[in-house]
Write a protein that holds these residues in place. Structure first.
Motif, mmCIF file in Angstrom:
data_model
loop_
_atom_site.group_PDB
_atom_site.id
_atom_site.type_symbol
_atom_site.label_atom_id
_atom_site.label_comp_id
_atom_site.label_asym_id
_atom_site.label_seq_id
_atom_site.Cartn_x
_atom_site.Cartn_y
_atom_site.Cartn_z
ATOM 1 N N ASN A 1 -25.749 -47.885 -31.632
ATOM 2 C CA ASN A 1 -27.342 -48.480 -31.598
ATOM 3 C C ASN A 1 -28.651 -47.563 -32.724
ATOM 4 O O ASN A 1 -29.087 -47.596 -32.940
ATOM 5 C CB ASN A 1 -27.754 -48.892 -30.815
ATOM 6 C CG ASN A 1 -28.212 -47.551 -29.792
ATOM 7 O OD1 ASN A 1 -28.725 -46.197 -30.326
ATOM 8 N ND2 ASN A 1 -28.974 -47.898 -28.156
ATOM 9 N N GLY A 2 -27.923 -46.310 -33.640
ATOM 10 C CA GLY A 2 -28.537 -45.355 -33.804
ATOM 11 C C GLY A 2 -29.522 -44.768 -33.379
ATOM 12 O O GLY A 2 -30.136 -43.616 -33.760
ATOM 13 N N LYS A 3 -29.620 -43.868 -31.810
ATOM 14 C CA LYS A 3 -29.970 -43.422 -31.480
ATOM 15 C C LYS A 3 -30.087 -41.818 -31.397
ATOM 16 O O LYS A 3 -31.076 -41.579 -31.655
ATOM 17 C CB LYS A 3 -30.735 -43.947 -29.768
ATOM 18 C CG LYS A 3 -31.736 -45.455 -29.760
ATOM 19 C CD LYS A 3 -32.231 -45.255 -28.612
ATOM 20 C CE LYS A 3 -33.202 -46.274 -28.151
ATOM 21 N NZ LYS A 3 -32.634 -47.897 -27.834
ATOM 22 N N THR A 4 -28.279 -41.813 -31.374
ATOM 23 C CA THR A 4 -28.498 -40.319 -30.970
ATOM 24 C C THR A 4 -27.375 -40.149 -32.156
ATOM 25 O O THR A 4 -25.693 -40.936 -32.935
ATOM 26 C CB THR A 4 -27.167 -39.882 -29.876
ATOM 27 O OG1 THR A 4 -28.669 -40.342 -29.032
ATOM 28 C CG2 THR A 4 -27.560 -38.645 -30.221
ATOM 29 N N LEU A 5 -27.565 -39.653 -33.311
ATOM 30 C CA LEU A 5 -26.522 -39.104 -34.337
ATOM 31 C C LEU A 5 -24.904 -38.227 -33.453
ATOM 32 O O LEU A 5 -25.375 -37.956 -32.997
ATOM 33 C CB LEU A 5 -26.701 -37.902 -35.811
ATOM 34 C CG LEU A 5 -25.693 -37.871 -36.535
ATOM 35 C CD1 LEU A 5 -25.313 -38.736 -36.664
ATOM 36 C CD2 LEU A 5 -26.222 -36.837 -37.818
ATOM 37 N N ASP A 6 -23.767 -38.999 -33.837
ATOM 38 C CA ASP A 6 -22.604 -38.622 -33.306
ATOM 39 C C ASP A 6 -21.832 -37.068 -33.933
ATOM 40 O O ASP A 6 -21.398 -36.988 -35.280
ATOM 41 C CB ASP A 6 -21.350 -39.490 -33.592
ATOM 42 C CG ASP A 6 -20.121 -39.607 -33.133
ATOM 43 O OD1 ASP A 6 -19.945 -38.173 -31.961
ATOM 44 O OD2 ASP A 6 -19.394 -39.904 -33.118
ATOM 45 N N THR A 7 -22.353 -36.146 -33.585
ATOM 46 C CA THR A 7 -22.737 -35.194 -34.188
ATOM 47 C C THR A 7 -21.010 -34.487 -33.219
ATOM 48 O O THR A 7 -20.526 -33.378 -34.174
ATOM 49 C CB THR A 7 -23.482 -33.834 -33.637
ATOM 50 O OG1 THR A 7 -24.103 -33.661 -32.400
ATOM 51 C CG2 THR A 7 -24.962 -34.101 -34.330
ATOM 52 N N ASN A 8 -20.613 -34.504 -32.167
ATOM 53 C CA ASN A 8 -19.674 -34.708 -31.659
ATOM 54 C C ASN A 8 -18.338 -34.750 -32.618
ATOM 55 O O ASN A 8 -18.042 -34.261 -32.525
ATOM 56 C CB ASN A 8 -19.716 -35.057 -30.139
ATOM 57 C CG ASN A 8 -19.835 -34.792 -29.101
ATOM 58 O OD1 ASN A 8 -21.427 -34.329 -29.127
ATOM 59 N ND2 ASN A 8 -20.209 -35.359 -28.046
ATOM 60 N N ALA A 9 -18.591 -35.807 -33.247
ATOM 61 C CA ALA A 9 -16.900 -36.399 -33.797
ATOM 62 C C ALA A 9 -17.288 -35.489 -34.771
ATOM 63 O O ALA A 9 -16.152 -34.609 -35.880
ATOM 64 C CB ALA A 9 -17.516 -37.808 -34.496
ATOM 65 N N HIS A 10 -18.856 -35.388 -35.456
ATOM 66 C CA HIS A 10 -18.371 -34.388 -36.969
ATOM 67 C C HIS A 10 -17.973 -33.068 -36.805
ATOM 68 O O HIS A 10 -17.319 -32.275 -37.236
ATOM 69 C CB HIS A 10 -19.797 -34.185 -37.302
ATOM 70 C CG HIS A 10 -20.238 -33.055 -38.666
ATOM 71 N ND1 HIS A 10 -20.037 -33.815 -39.795
ATOM 72 C CD2 HIS A 10 -20.614 -32.186 -38.209
ATOM 73 C CE1 HIS A 10 -20.331 -32.334 -40.599
ATOM 74 N NE2 HIS A 10 -20.549 -31.998 -39.748
ATOM 75 N N TRP A 11 -18.600 -32.666 -35.579
ATOM 76 C CA TRP A 11 -18.071 -31.093 -35.022
ATOM 77 C C TRP A 11 -16.238 -30.978 -34.600
ATOM 78 O O TRP A 11 -15.297 -30.392 -35.286
ATOM 79 C CB TRP A 11 -18.576 -30.763 -33.857
ATOM 80 C CG TRP A 11 -18.257 -28.727 -33.477
ATOM 81 C CD1 TRP A 11 -18.752 -28.004 -33.911
ATOM 82 C CD2 TRP A 11 -17.601 -28.743 -32.471
ATOM 83 N NE1 TRP A 11 -18.889 -27.046 -33.302
ATOM 84 C CE2 TRP A 11 -17.491 -27.095 -32.423
ATOM 85 C CE3 TRP A 11 -16.612 -28.689 -31.316
ATOM 86 C CZ2 TRP A 11 -17.182 -26.297 -31.418
ATOM 87 C CZ3 TRP A 11 -15.961 -28.543 -31.153
ATOM 88 C CH2 TRP A 11 -16.020 -27.299 -30.877
ATOM 89 N N LEU A 12 -15.929 -31.867 -33.833
ATOM 90 C CA LEU A 12 -14.354 -32.091 -33.615
ATOM 91 C C LEU A 12 -13.859 -31.928 -35.259
ATOM 92 O O LEU A 12 -12.627 -31.530 -35.002
ATOM 93 C CB LEU A 12 -14.175 -33.031 -32.461
ATOM 94 C CG LEU A 12 -14.662 -32.904 -31.540
ATOM 95 C CD1 LEU A 12 -14.675 -33.897 -30.341
ATOM 96 C CD2 LEU A 12 -13.768 -31.652 -30.275
#
Ligand code: ATP
Ligand code: MG
Length: 405
Positions: free
Chosen positions: A14-25
């Protein structure tokens, strides 16, 4: 090897948190030569998570899931894995004990609800969580190895290093040998030009570069270790002092190491960068042994009263000037008794420019007890406030590194 990255959580879709996990992984796996075939994002909904598991396990040799391992009603990952693999969940006594111990050590009351975090699908391997309550789950599903890790980025990263990285490395033991060099002051295209002959001379070594705020990392990879090492030495010889570090060394780390070895200290006076140089230095544990501290002085009054910049210079040349930069470092040297002082003044933008002083104009000065007194005029242009400040900090540290060598 093909990987799917699978993040769950309403806050991600819903756009409240950026998916930084996917980016980092993704960047970690790419470094390990793993191909990312897809990134999946679904909310806290069991049927959606099962759908994601179907998609991911169909396409990838390794699936890395994050999130939904907590104790609350919206944490559904373990139930979805159990349903998808048609297995039961059982209580893992070891994990339960670890969760209890963690609560005890932090002096928190553990409620019944937390027991669910020790529920593991039968046949799965438990991945102990060294810093949080939820253990991870490792499970072979068809031909895919699933790693389910907590969503909390810090815990996820630690567990990736502990379990996923080592697993990937044993699977792909193709013995690729890697080296990394860090360079500063030479752009990517100039580097490519300078290294043209060497690249031809070592066809069995791949060279890739990545650039970030004036720093270019050179990544070498090849099957033949001695070739990679020879190539590395040749680059070092060719680029000389532009190479400031090896592996993941950062410029502040290297400068800190040089100061420590010489038993010398540094202080700073920062306008424009607002303490960024101090921040970069103090990100490193143990930096207090060589970094004394600094003045953050934006107003003319503070430049005068804190650092001892002269009123005449400020009036005659303006705050952003070679003279004031020089007095910032000289004044800091005198006030702190450090061996080295850095002074910075400039226009980070946007705005603040005048006909003679454009955005991105920065004066950086370095003063040393040994008599060093230099000022560098930089024209960083208009890449944005953050970039100007970062480049300023890097340039200042690089001036000090050169002086220390
Ligand atoms: P916990 O045991 O803390 O409940 P969990 O595995 O259930 O862990 P979540 O509840 O899904 O994880 O997320 C915990 C925190 O981590 C939340 O603040 C969430 O926003 C953040 N987080 C989860 N997934 C991601 C992600 N992919 N990228 C960035 N932050 C995330
Ligand atoms: Mg969640």
């Amino acid at each position: 090897m093909k990987a799917a990255i699978f993040s769950t959580g309403d806050e991600l879709v819903n756009g409240k948190t950026l998916d930084t996990n996917a980016h980092w992984l993704s960047s970690q796996l790419t470094e390990l030569d793993v191909e990312i075939v897809c990134q999946i994002n679904v909310g806290d909904d069991k049927s959606q998570i099962i759908w994601g598991l179907e998609q991911a396990t169909r396409r990838a040799d390794i699936v890395i899931m994050t999130g939904g391992l907590g104790p609350t009603d919206d944490d559904l990952t373990r139930f979805a894995i159990a349903d998808f693999t048609k297995t039961e969940l059982s209580l893992d006594e070891n994990s339960l004990k670890q969760i209890k111990d963690l609560f005890e050590s932090r002096n928190y009351e553990m409620c019944e609800r937390n027991n669910v975090q020790a529920m593991i699908p039968n046949g799965a391997e438990v991945l102990a969580n060294p810093t949080g309550t939820a253990p991870g789950i490792k499970m072979l599903i068809g031909g895919s190895m699933l790693f389910s890790l907590p969503g909390v980025p810090r815990e996820m990263k630690i567990m990736f290093d502990l379990y996923v990285k080592t697993w990937v490395e044993t699977q792909t033991r193709s013995h690729t040998f890697r080296r990394r060099l860090q360079s500063i002051g030479v752009g990517e295209s100039t580097l490519a030009h300078k290294l043209e002959d060497l690249i031809k001379a070592y066809p069995d070594v791949a060279l890739g570069t990545t650039a970030n705020e004036g720093i270019v990392s050179l990544n070498l990879a090849g099957k033949n270790k001695s070739s990679v090492i020879k190539f590395e030495h040749a680059i070092k010889e060719k680029l000389g002092n532009s190479i400031f570090g090896f592996g993941d060394q950062t410029l502040p780390e290297v400068v800190g190491g040089l100061l420590r070895n010489r038993n010398e200290t540094l202080a700073t006076a920062e306008s424009c960068t607002g303490g960024l140089i101090g921040k970069q230095l103090t990100d490193i544990p143990g930096s207090s042994s060589y970094y004394l501290g600094g003045f953050v002085c934006y107003s003319n009054e503070l430049k005068e009263s804190l650092v001892g910049v002269s009123n005449e210079s400020l009036k005659q040349f303006g705050a952003v000037s070679e003279q004031v930069a020089r007095e910032l470092s000289q004044g800091t040297l005198a006030k702190t008794n450090a061996d080295w002082a850095i002074g910075v003044t400039g226009i980070a933008g946007p705005g603040g420019k005048s006909p003679k002083k454009p955005e991105g104009l920065v004066y950086i000065s370095l003063a040393g007890k040994n008599g060093v007194s230099e000022v560098k005029k930089c024209l960083f242009g208009n890449p944005g406030r953050k970039a100007v400040r970062l480049r300023t900090a890097m340039t200042a540290l690089e001036m000090l590194r050169e002086a220390l060598m």
